[in-house]
Write an enzyme that holds these catalytic residues in place. Structure first.
Site, PDB file in Angstrom:
ATOM      1  N   LYS A 104      -2.740   7.031   1.427  1.00 17.85           N
ATOM      2  CA  LYS A 104      -1.723   8.075   1.297  1.00 17.85           C
ATOM      3  C   LYS A 104      -2.299   9.460   1.571  1.00 17.85           C
ATOM      4  O   LYS A 104      -1.644  10.309   2.176  1.00 17.85           O
ATOM      5  CB  LYS A 104      -1.082   8.021  -0.099  1.00 17.85           C
ATOM      6  CG  LYS A 104      -0.196   6.815  -0.331  1.00 17.85           C
ATOM      7  CD  LYS A 104       0.462   6.881  -1.702  1.00 17.85           C
ATOM      8  CE  LYS A 104       1.427   5.714  -1.909  1.00 17.85           C
ATOM      9  NZ  LYS A 104       0.720   4.398  -1.939  1.00 17.85           N
ATOM     10  N   CYS A 220       3.455  -0.051  -7.095  1.00 13.44           N
ATOM     11  CA  CYS A 220       3.621  -1.256  -6.277  1.00 13.44           C
ATOM     12  C   CYS A 220       4.093  -2.404  -7.166  1.00 13.44           C
ATOM     13  O   CYS A 220       3.644  -3.532  -7.044  1.00 13.44           O
ATOM     14  CB  CYS A 220       2.340  -1.617  -5.543  1.00 13.44           C
ATOM     15  SG  CYS A 220       0.907  -1.872  -6.616  1.00 13.44           S
TER      16      CYS A 220
END
Length: 338
Positions: A104, A220
């Protein structure tokens, strides 16, 4: 049929995702994809993002054309979509609080451009070394890497960033296809513990966001306590307004709809199995009796049985001994995030 798709998707081994640099043109991406396919790897472009490809028959990603030159990295579309959702613009200042291994951070740095700046943090030298290694290979120079505990507030960074990324540690119930031991570890106690850690990180870091800036919270997992309920807790306790909330079940919704099933069926099944932690199809009471019978005929619903739990009086470390339905035993150790 919808349940079959769901269960297969939950436990199947997923292809590796290659996220191409956003600085490549479409023609450059296509040319690189052709070179990779000539090595025997099969590529399929992601439905969600044109610069993400699913790779099959892949043995060693580091030997693929373009890897050493930083033209792509390993990153799931769901991870990249989280960064996309933050709306990072050229020149923005970004903080990534739980950044390792750096996927990210790297994408945020590409979006922020050379005029922008990214502060990438994680809790240990080991983790930050992973970030630095990937940054160097991907040729990113607009990133500052720091060792820092996300649960500790940093007063020097108050009102510092246009965007703060909080991809917090989580139960991982959404990635069991890649971390296959997770299904043996999840307990109500462990889910509560991880939720408390997530709240500590949010409470310590929300003030880093500039006025009118963006806080991007992501996990997640499909556990409601870590997602929807956490979003509600954030807006109730801190000065944020929920702009968007998305639960990404890659490919599942589209496939279910193409088969004539309603997409909400997948969400129901996930919640019974991984939020309420039921031990049989019979306990899924909002599904029709006929549908539950069809599930029982087609699938074996297997749960692990905790035989023994030991907890350290020193640091709270827990050791679990689980018995599987086939008689085998699995040992799992849970330790505090440090």
């Amino acid at each position: 049929e919808g349940t079959e798709t769901l269960l297969k998707g939950l436990l199947s081994i997923h292809p590796v995702s290659l996220r191409f640099s956003t600085e490549l043109t479409e023609a450059e991406r296509e040319s690189l994809a052709e070179k990779i396919e000539k090595t025997g790897v099969r590529l399929q472009q992601s439905r969600e993002l044109p610069y993400v490809y699913l790779a099959q028959n892949l043995e060693n990603v580091s030997e693929l054309p373009g890897f050493a030159e930083g033209k792509f990295t390993v990153q799931d579309a769901s991870s990249a979509l989280a960064v996309e959702a933050a709306g990072i613009c050229p020149g923005n200042t970004v903080m990534d609080l739980c950044a390792a291994p750096g996927g990210k951070t790297i994408l945020a740095a590409e979006f922020a451009g050379e005029a922008g700046h990214v502060v990438s943090r994680d809790i240990s030298e080991y983790k930050t070394d992973l970030i630095r290694e990937n940054l160097e290979r991907m040729n990113r120079r607009n990133v500052e890497v720091q060792v820092y505990d996300a649960t500790v507030h940093d007063p020097e960074k108050e009102k510092y960033a246009d965007v703060v990324l909080m991809d917090v540690p989580c139960s991982g119930l959404g990635v069991m296809g890649k971390k296959r031991d997770i299904k043996y570890h999840a307990t109500p106690e462990s889910l509560q513990s991880i939720t408390e850690l997530q709240r500590q990180i949010v409470a310590a870091g929300w003030q880093y966001v500039k006025p009118h800036g963006v806080l991007l919270y992501s996990t997640c997992t499909i556990h409601r306590g870590e997602n929807q309920e956490m979003a509600a807790w954030i807006t109730e306790n801190f000065p944020f307004v929920l702009e968007e909330e998305r639960q990404l079940l890659p490919g599942l919704k589209t496939e279910l709809e193409s088969m004539g099933e309603k997409a909400f069926r997948a969400k129901q099944m996930y919640e019974w199995m991984h939020v309420k932690l039921v031990r049989s199809f019979d306990e899924m009471t909002n599904l029709s009796a006929k549908f539950r019978e069809q599930c029982k005929e087609k699938y074996e619903y297997t749960c692990v049985n905790p035989v023994r739990i030991q907890e350290s009086k020193i640091d709270g470390t827990k050791k679990f001994l689980f018995e599987l339905s086939d008689g085998n035993v699995v040992e799992s150790v849970w330790m505090q995030y440090k």
